[in-house]
Motif scaffolding. Structure first.
Motif, PDB file in Angstrom:
ATOM      1  N   ILE A 130       3.183 -18.903   0.918  1.00 58.02           N
ATOM      2  CA  ILE A 130       3.139 -17.667   1.706  1.00 58.02           C
ATOM      3  C   ILE A 130       2.774 -16.528   0.768  1.00 58.02           C
ATOM      4  O   ILE A 130       3.648 -15.961   0.094  1.00 58.02           O
ATOM      5  N   PRO A 131       1.493 -16.175   0.677  1.00 62.09           N
ATOM      6  CA  PRO A 131       1.045 -15.156  -0.285  1.00 62.09           C
ATOM      7  C   PRO A 131       1.776 -13.822  -0.172  1.00 62.09           C
ATOM      8  O   PRO A 131       2.021 -13.165  -1.180  1.00 62.09           O
ATOM      9  N   ALA A 132       2.142 -13.422   1.045  1.00 60.99           N
ATOM     10  CA  ALA A 132       2.821 -12.135   1.226  1.00 60.99           C
ATOM     11  C   ALA A 132       4.203 -12.120   0.590  1.00 60.99           C
ATOM     12  O   ALA A 132       4.737 -11.052   0.286  1.00 60.99           O
ATOM     13  N   TRP A 133       4.782 -13.299   0.383  1.00 64.14           N
ATOM     14  CA  TRP A 133       6.104 -13.397  -0.227  1.00 64.14           C
ATOM     15  C   TRP A 133       6.057 -13.810  -1.690  1.00 64.14           C
ATOM     16  O   TRP A 133       7.070 -13.706  -2.383  1.00 64.14           O
ATOM     17  N   ASN A 134       4.923 -14.284  -2.135  1.00 57.74           N
ATOM     18  CA  ASN A 134       4.828 -14.845  -3.482  1.00 57.74           C
ATOM     19  C   ASN A 134       4.669 -13.737  -4.525  1.00 57.74           C
ATOM     20  O   ASN A 134       3.666 -13.661  -5.247  1.00 57.74           O
ATOM     21  N   PHE A 171      -1.112 -18.678  14.614  1.00 52.47           N
ATOM     22  CA  PHE A 171      -2.565 -18.756  14.640  1.00 52.47           C
ATOM     23  C   PHE A 171      -3.097 -19.780  13.640  1.00 52.47           C
ATOM     24  O   PHE A 171      -4.281 -19.842  13.355  1.00 52.47           O
ATOM     25  N   GLY A 172      -2.161 -20.591  13.085  1.00 50.04           N
ATOM     26  CA  GLY A 172      -2.578 -21.636  12.177  1.00 50.04           C
ATOM     27  C   GLY A 172      -2.924 -21.141  10.791  1.00 50.04           C
ATOM     28  O   GLY A 172      -3.616 -21.837  10.033  1.00 50.04           O
ATOM     29  N   LEU A 173      -2.462 -19.950  10.391  1.00 51.80           N
ATOM     30  CA  LEU A 173      -2.809 -19.398   9.084  1.00 51.80           C
ATOM     31  C   LEU A 173      -1.703 -19.663   8.072  1.00 51.80           C
ATOM     32  O   LEU A 173      -0.573 -19.809   8.421  1.00 51.80           O
ATOM     33  N   LEU A 187      -0.534  -2.927  -1.120  1.00 49.47           N
ATOM     34  CA  LEU A 187      -0.957  -4.035  -1.977  1.00 49.47           C
ATOM     35  C   LEU A 187      -1.329  -5.254  -1.150  1.00 49.47           C
ATOM     36  O   LEU A 187      -2.302  -5.957  -1.469  1.00 49.47           O
ATOM     37  N   LEU A 188      -0.551  -5.523  -0.090  1.00 54.35           N
ATOM     38  CA  LEU A 188      -0.880  -6.650   0.778  1.00 54.35           C
ATOM     39  C   LEU A 188      -2.244  -6.469   1.428  1.00 54.35           C
ATOM     40  O   LEU A 188      -3.078  -7.379   1.445  1.00 54.35           O
ATOM     41  N   ILE A 189      -2.471  -5.276   1.974  1.00 56.14           N
ATOM     42  CA  ILE A 189      -3.714  -5.011   2.690  1.00 56.14           C
ATOM     43  C   ILE A 189      -4.917  -5.084   1.754  1.00 56.14           C
ATOM     44  O   ILE A 189      -6.000  -5.544   2.133  1.00 56.14           O
ATOM     45  N   SER A 190      -4.739  -4.649   0.513  1.00 58.14           N
ATOM     46  CA  SER A 190      -5.851  -4.687  -0.445  1.00 58.14           C
ATOM     47  C   SER A 190      -6.078  -6.068  -1.036  1.00 58.14           C
ATOM     48  O   SER A 190      -7.096  -6.308  -1.689  1.00 58.14           O
ATOM     49  N   ALA A 191      -5.125  -6.995  -0.816  1.00 59.32           N
ATOM     50  CA  ALA A 191      -5.228  -8.322  -1.428  1.00 59.32           C
ATOM     51  C   ALA A 191      -6.239  -9.216  -0.727  1.00 59.32           C
ATOM     52  O   ALA A 191      -6.794 -10.123  -1.328  1.00 59.32           O
ATOM     53  N   GLY A 192      -6.468  -8.969   0.559  1.00 59.32           N
ATOM     54  CA  GLY A 192      -7.402  -9.803   1.305  1.00 59.32           C
ATOM     55  C   GLY A 192      -6.755 -11.081   1.811  1.00 59.32           C
ATOM     56  O   GLY A 192      -5.614 -11.412   1.484  1.00 59.32           O
ATOM     57  N   VAL A 221      -4.905 -14.046   3.738  1.00 58.86           N
ATOM     58  CA  VAL A 221      -3.691 -14.146   4.533  1.00 58.86           C
ATOM     59  C   VAL A 221      -2.721 -12.996   4.240  1.00 58.86           C
ATOM     60  O   VAL A 221      -2.059 -12.477   5.142  1.00 58.86           O
ATOM     61  N   ALA A 222      -2.646 -12.571   2.985  1.00 60.35           N
ATOM     62  CA  ALA A 222      -1.752 -11.471   2.634  1.00 60.35           C
ATOM     63  C   ALA A 222      -2.126 -10.199   3.386  1.00 60.35           C
ATOM     64  O   ALA A 222      -1.262  -9.474   3.882  1.00 60.35           O
ATOM     65  N   ALA A 223      -3.426  -9.923   3.484  1.00 60.36           N
ATOM     66  CA  ALA A 223      -3.889  -8.738   4.207  1.00 60.36           C
ATOM     67  C   ALA A 223      -3.565  -8.846   5.690  1.00 60.36           C
ATOM     68  O   ALA A 223      -3.177  -7.858   6.328  1.00 60.36           O
ATOM     69  N   LEU A 224      -3.707 -10.043   6.247  1.00 57.11           N
ATOM     70  CA  LEU A 224      -3.363 -10.243   7.651  1.00 57.11           C
ATOM     71  C   LEU A 224      -1.876  -9.984   7.893  1.00 57.11           C
ATOM     72  O   LEU A 224      -1.490  -9.410   8.910  1.00 57.11           O
ATOM     73  N   THR A 225      -1.043 -10.399   6.949  1.00 56.39           N
ATOM     74  CA  THR A 225       0.385 -10.129   7.062  1.00 56.39           C
ATOM     75  C   THR A 225       0.649  -8.631   7.041  1.00 56.39           C
ATOM     76  O   THR A 225       1.464  -8.110   7.805  1.00 56.39           O
ATOM     77  N   GLY A 226      -0.050  -7.908   6.135  1.00 57.86           N
ATOM     78  CA  GLY A 226       0.112  -6.466   6.050  1.00 57.86           C
ATOM     79  C   GLY A 226      -0.274  -5.764   7.340  1.00 57.86           C
ATOM     80  O   GLY A 226       0.460  -4.901   7.840  1.00 57.86           O
ATOM     81  N   TRP A 227      -1.432  -6.134   7.884  1.00 56.95           N
ATOM     82  CA  TRP A 227      -1.877  -5.515   9.129  1.00 56.95           C
ATOM     83  C   TRP A 227      -0.967  -5.918  10.299  1.00 56.95           C
ATOM     84  O   TRP A 227      -0.664  -5.099  11.174  1.00 56.95           O
ATOM     85  N   ASN A 228      -0.544  -7.166  10.317  1.00 54.48           N
ATOM     86  CA  ASN A 228       0.359  -7.626  11.364  1.00 54.48           C
ATOM     87  C   ASN A 228       1.664  -6.837  11.340  1.00 54.48           C
ATOM     88  O   ASN A 228       2.239  -6.511  12.380  1.00 54.48           O
ATOM     89  N   THR A 229       2.121  -6.493  10.143  1.00 52.46           N
ATOM     90  CA  THR A 229       3.336  -5.693   9.991  1.00 52.46           C
ATOM     91  C   THR A 229       3.130  -4.279  10.510  1.00 52.46           C
ATOM     92  O   THR A 229       3.934  -3.757  11.287  1.00 52.46           O
ATOM     93  N   MET A 230       2.044  -3.644  10.098  1.00 55.11           N
ATOM     94  CA  MET A 230       1.799  -2.254  10.475  1.00 55.11           C
ATOM     95  C   MET A 230       1.527  -2.083  11.965  1.00 55.11           C
ATOM     96  O   MET A 230       1.811  -1.031  12.532  1.00 55.11           O
ATOM     97  N   LEU A 231       0.990  -3.106  12.604  1.00 52.61           N
ATOM     98  CA  LEU A 231       0.681  -3.024  14.027  1.00 52.61           C
ATOM     99  C   LEU A 231       1.875  -3.347  14.918  1.00 52.61           C
ATOM    100  O   LEU A 231       1.779  -3.267  16.140  1.00 52.61           O
ATOM    101  N   SER A 232       2.978  -3.718  14.296  1.00 48.98           N
ATOM    102  CA  SER A 232       4.166  -4.084  15.054  1.00 48.98           C
ATOM    103  C   SER A 232       4.982  -2.851  15.405  1.00 48.98           C
ATOM    104  O   SER A 232       5.185  -1.959  14.572  1.00 48.98           O
ATOM    105  N   ILE A 233       5.501  -2.800  16.622  1.00 50.37           N
ATOM    106  CA  ILE A 233       6.391  -1.712  17.020  1.00 50.37           C
ATOM    107  C   ILE A 233       7.673  -1.743  16.200  1.00 50.37           C
ATOM    108  O   ILE A 233       8.288  -0.695  15.939  1.00 50.37           O
TER     109      ILE A 233
END
Length: 274
Positions: free
Chosen positions: A133-137, A272-274, A193-198, A200-212
């Motif tokens: 899990i790149p966002a946690w590593n 989403f299988g990521l 840092l997550l968003i700039s990493a590209g 799966v990590a970037a997807l995690t960052g965007w998924n976080t920011m788009l969450s209520i």
């Protein structure tokens, strides 16, 4: 989903208990004028918080009665180390409470318990430092778990002390302000840092920011309590008993939301299988 919330409650409550234990030990050591009835009440609250955390953790297990097996690989598994250290910490909180209640010598247990707490929290964070899990590593899980302990723990202790009419000075609240500000800025840096990493990590960052949940966590857990404490700071009114419970409740809700976001953002990606 139930397993996810079991982890949310366990990690938040165990870290709150760790921070409150250390806060009580520091106050008792530095000020040295705490009545035994007050220390007994606060230490009892620490036992309750840690006990609730351990009880919640059983909801994550398929066979709760076999939870002891999780400690079998202490030498190789961070999960086993987490189980052993928090189990030991819970035992020490009970001993510390008993020593407060009976008037026994408590300084040594306070020191050992504080050291175990300071080891247990980052150990719990290491469970989630996973290459898969790149966002946690990275250092994120350890940092945010420690920040939960140093923000929520002192506030929990402050609420218990306020109930017993123990006078708290400005130092504790100045510390909480600094910890909350550090927590907020650290999370902002982490997301950038997550968003700039590209990938799966970037997807995690965007998924976080788009969450209520993220925006609720931002306003409830950081902006609102910092605004209240900042108002108090500006007016130099450090005896803020009427604000303590509100600030604690806001930070607690914020930490629960943040921890749900921690687990949920990655769970959403796996859908989403990521």
């Amino acid at each position: 989903m139930m397993g996810e919330w079991a982890l949310v409650l366990f990690t938040v409550f165990s870290q709150m208990a760790a921070g409150a234990f250390v806060s009580l030990w520091v106050l008792d050591t530095v000020k040295g004028n705490m009545k035994e009835a007050t220390g007994t009440f606060v230490s009892q609250g620490v036992v309750l918080a840690m006990g609730l955390g351990l009880l919640a953790s059983l909801g994550h297990l398929g066979h709760p009665l076999e939870a002891y097996r999780a400690s079998a690989h202490f030498g190789t598994s961070w999960l086993s180390r987490e189980v052993v250290l928090f189990g030991l910490f819970f035992f020490l909180t009970v001993v510390y409470y008993w020593q407060w209640r009976t008037g026994g010598a408590r300084r040594l247990v306070g020191i050992i318990g504080s050291l175990v707490a300071l080891l247990a929290v980052p150990t719990s964070g290491m469970v989630y430092v996973l290459a898969a899990i790149p966002a946690w590593n990275n250092f994120g899980p350890i940092l945010f778990f420690l920040l939960t302990a140093v923000t929520l723990g002192p506030l929990y202790a402050a609420v218990l002390l306020m109930i017993k009419q123990y006078s708290l000075g400005k130092s504790l609240f100045q510390f909480v302000i600094a910890a909350l500000a550090c927590s907020c800025m650290s999370f902002a840096l982490y997301l950038s840092l997550l968003i700039s990493a590209g990938d799966v990590a970037a997807l995690t960052g965007w998924n976080t920011m788009l969450s209520i949940t993220f925006w609720l966590r931002l306003f409830i857990g950081w902006i609102a309590p910092l605004g209240i404490l900042g108002y108090v700071l500006a007016r130099q009114q450090w005896h803020i008993s009427r604000y303590v419970i509100l600030v604690f409740a806001l930070v607690l809700i914020g930490e629960l939301l943040g921890r749900e976001l921690f687990y949920g953002s990655v769970v959403a990606l796996t859908m989403f299988g990521l």
